[in-house]
Structures are given as structure tokens and as C-alpha cells.
Design a protein around this motif. Structure first.
Motif, mmCIF file in Angstrom:
data_model
loop_
_atom_site.group_PDB
_atom_site.id
_atom_site.type_symbol
_atom_site.label_atom_id
_atom_site.label_comp_id
_atom_site.label_asym_id
_atom_site.label_seq_id
_atom_site.Cartn_x
_atom_site.Cartn_y
_atom_site.Cartn_z
ATOM 1 N N TYR A 70 -10.137 0.454 4.304
ATOM 2 C CA TYR A 70 -10.977 -0.689 4.605
ATOM 3 C C TYR A 70 -10.209 -1.980 4.857
ATOM 4 O O TYR A 70 -10.822 -3.007 5.108
ATOM 5 C CB TYR A 70 -11.927 -0.944 3.439
ATOM 6 N N SER A 71 -8.895 -1.948 4.801
ATOM 7 C CA SER A 71 -8.139 -3.201 4.831
ATOM 8 C C SER A 71 -8.378 -4.021 6.089
ATOM 9 O O SER A 71 -8.289 -5.238 6.045
ATOM 10 C CB SER A 71 -6.642 -2.928 4.656
ATOM 11 N N SER A 72 -8.690 -3.394 7.188
ATOM 12 C CA SER A 72 -8.879 -4.153 8.416
ATOM 13 C C SER A 72 -10.199 -4.919 8.438
ATOM 14 O O SER A 72 -10.353 -5.864 9.196
ATOM 15 C CB SER A 72 -8.820 -3.219 9.625
ATOM 16 N N CYS A 73 -11.168 -4.544 7.587
ATOM 17 C CA CYS A 73 -12.464 -5.221 7.663
ATOM 18 C C CYS A 73 -12.788 -6.044 6.425
ATOM 19 O O CYS A 73 -13.851 -6.621 6.339
ATOM 20 C CB CYS A 73 -13.577 -4.199 7.930
ATOM 21 N N ILE A 80 2.571 -3.111 -8.697
ATOM 22 C CA ILE A 80 2.985 -3.468 -7.338
ATOM 23 C C ILE A 80 2.835 -4.980 -7.157
ATOM 24 O O ILE A 80 2.230 -5.648 -7.995
ATOM 25 C CB ILE A 80 2.134 -2.725 -6.273
ATOM 26 N N GLU A 81 3.372 -5.495 -6.055
ATOM 27 C CA GLU A 81 3.253 -6.929 -5.774
ATOM 28 C C GLU A 81 2.102 -7.247 -4.826
ATOM 29 O O GLU A 81 1.593 -8.357 -4.827
ATOM 30 C CB GLU A 81 4.565 -7.449 -5.197
ATOM 31 N N SER A 82 1.702 -6.284 -4.008
ATOM 32 C CA SER A 82 0.645 -6.499 -3.021
ATOM 33 C C SER A 82 -0.277 -5.284 -3.021
ATOM 34 O O SER A 82 0.192 -4.147 -3.069
ATOM 35 C CB SER A 82 1.265 -6.698 -1.646
ATOM 36 N N GLU A 83 -1.582 -5.531 -2.975
ATOM 37 C CA GLU A 83 -2.567 -4.454 -3.107
ATOM 38 C C GLU A 83 -2.424 -3.355 -2.063
ATOM 39 O O GLU A 83 -2.784 -2.202 -2.303
ATOM 40 C CB GLU A 83 -3.994 -5.000 -3.115
ATOM 41 N N ASP A 84 -1.866 -3.657 -0.906
ATOM 42 C CA ASP A 84 -1.722 -2.628 0.118
ATOM 43 C C ASP A 84 -0.542 -1.688 -0.131
ATOM 44 O O ASP A 84 -0.326 -0.753 0.626
ATOM 45 C CB ASP A 84 -1.635 -3.260 1.512
ATOM 46 N N GLN A 85 0.197 -1.892 -1.218
ATOM 47 C CA GLN A 85 1.323 -1.020 -1.562
ATOM 48 C C GLN A 85 0.906 0.178 -2.426
ATOM 49 O O GLN A 85 1.706 1.062 -2.656
ATOM 50 C CB GLN A 85 2.396 -1.812 -2.324
ATOM 51 N N TRP A 86 -0.316 0.175 -2.934
ATOM 52 C CA TRP A 86 -0.750 1.216 -3.869
ATOM 53 C C TRP A 86 -1.326 2.397 -3.104
ATOM 54 O O TRP A 86 -2.297 2.265 -2.362
ATOM 55 C CB TRP A 86 -1.792 0.660 -4.836
ATOM 56 N N LYS A 87 -0.725 3.562 -3.290
ATOM 57 C CA LYS A 87 -1.137 4.750 -2.544
ATOM 58 C C LYS A 87 -2.513 5.262 -2.952
ATOM 59 O O LYS A 87 -3.289 5.733 -2.126
ATOM 60 C CB LYS A 87 -0.106 5.867 -2.730
ATOM 61 N N TRP A 88 -2.837 5.174 -4.240
ATOM 62 C CA TRP A 88 -4.032 5.834 -4.754
ATOM 63 C C TRP A 88 -5.222 4.882 -4.830
ATOM 64 O O TRP A 88 -5.841 4.717 -5.863
ATOM 65 C CB TRP A 88 -3.733 6.491 -6.104
ATOM 66 N N HIS A 143 -16.357 -6.837 -6.838
ATOM 67 C CA HIS A 143 -15.917 -5.574 -7.440
ATOM 68 C C HIS A 143 -15.044 -4.760 -6.492
ATOM 69 O O HIS A 143 -14.092 -4.105 -6.922
ATOM 70 C CB HIS A 143 -17.127 -4.782 -7.944
ATOM 71 N N TYR A 144 -15.339 -4.833 -5.220
ATOM 72 C CA TYR A 144 -14.488 -4.187 -4.211
ATOM 73 C C TYR A 144 -13.068 -4.750 -4.298
ATOM 74 O O TYR A 144 -12.085 -4.014 -4.365
ATOM 75 C CB TYR A 144 -15.089 -4.423 -2.822
ATOM 76 N N ASP A 145 -12.977 -6.075 -4.315
ATOM 77 C CA ASP A 145 -11.670 -6.725 -4.375
ATOM 78 C C ASP A 145 -10.980 -6.462 -5.713
ATOM 79 O O ASP A 145 -9.771 -6.235 -5.764
ATOM 80 C CB ASP A 145 -11.800 -8.219 -4.133
ATOM 81 N N TYR A 146 -11.740 -6.470 -6.793
ATOM 82 C CA TYR A 146 -11.166 -6.199 -8.112
ATOM 83 C C TYR A 146 -10.524 -4.807 -8.141
ATOM 84 O O TYR A 146 -9.408 -4.637 -8.641
ATOM 85 C CB TYR A 146 -12.234 -6.295 -9.206
ATOM 86 N N ILE A 147 -11.217 -3.831 -7.599
ATOM 87 C CA ILE A 147 -10.689 -2.467 -7.564
ATOM 88 C C ILE A 147 -9.335 -2.441 -6.864
ATOM 89 O O ILE A 147 -8.372 -1.859 -7.362
ATOM 90 C CB ILE A 147 -11.691 -1.514 -6.868
ATOM 91 N N HIS A 148 -9.246 -3.074 -5.723
ATOM 92 C CA HIS A 148 -8.013 -3.006 -4.937
ATOM 93 C C HIS A 148 -6.906 -3.905 -5.479
ATOM 94 O O HIS A 148 -5.725 -3.639 -5.251
ATOM 95 C CB HIS A 148 -8.320 -3.297 -3.471
#
Length: 172
Positions: A147-150, A133-141, A119-124
Motif C-alpha cells: 500500500y505504500s504508493s497510496c 529498523i529506521e524506516s517503515e519500508d525496510q520491514w519485510k513482514w 491504526h494503519y499507520d501505527y501498524i506500519h
């Protein structure tokens, strides 16, 4: 018609989906996203919980939250959050009769660590899924930056796809 029975567990962790009324894309407005996040903080003062993850999309929001050991009624938290956000959105938009939310919300009780990770991954991953977006780290909100580093979101995407193919719903 079968009535849905909610699962209230003291100290439980839950995945929630809240949808805007008629899927109106209210949260395209960054100011309303800020209002939502301020609503989270205000709600936590009176209804304590730990926000594990979140994603604000234009017409729906996903939350992953853990309750303190002595609390089990998450409905009070969601009700207070919706009320606070609605009040401030109406004020911001100068629309006193604005209906922000659908009446209900979707909830899933997290069962174990794998369920939590899924569910954590689904959210992101959700903004990618919807084509924003093309990559989950591009979404501001979303909480991905926090948490991306862990966490490694790629680990459960295959599992999420398998659940979707089996008809599992994430409240969308």
C-alpha cells in the motif's frame, strides 16, 4: 474485576494485537512468518475477511481487518488463525507441546476514516517504534509494500504520539 466486553459489529473493521506466550520472539524465524501468512490465507477460506494491513514482529502481530456485512464474530476468526498457526509451527519446529500465543488478544473497533488511517499507520510504524529498523519500508513482514504508493504514513505519526501521551494503548 471488571470483565472486558468485546464490540461485535456486522461488517466492522478491527485492529488486533496478538502476543506470543511470554513474549517469546518466535517470529524472528522467517519460516514462522511464512506459516503465519499461510494461516491467514487458510483461515480466510472458512472465516472470510479482508486483510487491510498487517505487521509481524518477533513477539507480537498487528492486524487490521474488515469483515463481510453478514459477519460480526471476529473471535472465531482469531481463534481459527491462532489454532492453524500453532498447529503448523509445532510441526515445523517439531515441538508438539509448543504454546505459541497468549490466551487473549487485544481488539479495537475502527470508528471512522481517521481512526482507520491512525491504526494503519501505527501498524506500519511499529517496527520503527521498537527499534528494529529506521524506516517503515525496510520491514519485510508487513503490508507496507502493498500500500505504500497510496498512503502517507507520516500524516498520523503526530496523532499516534499524542494518543500514546494520553495513555491510549495499541495492545502492546
Amino acid at each position: 474485576m471488571r470483565k472486558y466486553i468485546r464490540n461485535y459489529v456486522e461488517g466492522g473493521t478491527y485492529f488486533f494485537t496478538m502476543v506470543t506466550k511470554n513474549r517469546k520472539p518466535l517470529f524472528q524465524d522467517p519460516a514462522l512468518c511464512e506459516i503465519f501468512m499461510a494461516g491467514i490465507e487458510k483461515t480466510k477460506i472458512f472465516q472470510p475477511f479482508e486483510l487491510e494491513a498487517y505487521c509481524i514482529l518477533p513477539d507480537h502481530i498487528h492486524l487490521l481487518m474488515s469483515l463481510p456485512e453478514s459477519i460480526k464474530n471476529y473471535s472465531n476468526i482469531i481463534r481459527e488463525l491462532k489454532k492453524t498457526v500453532t498447529k503448523n509451527a509445532r510441526k515445523h519446529l517439531n515441538l508438539p507441546d509448543l504454546v505459541v500465543w497468549q490466551d487473549r488478544f487485544w481488539e479495537h473497533t475502527i470508528r471512522d476514516e481517521r481512526d482507520m488511517q491512525t491504526h494503519y499507520d501505527y501498524i506500519h510504524y511499529n517496527p520503527v517504534k521498537h527499534g528494529y529498523i529506521e524506516s517503515e519500508d525496510q520491514w519485510k513482514w508487513s503490508s507496507i509494500d502493498v500500500y505504500s504508493s497510496c498512503k502517507n504514513i507520516e500524516l498520523s505519526l503526530k496523532h499516534i504520539d499524542a494518543l500514546n501521551q494520553k495513555g491510549y494503548l495499541f495492545g502492546e
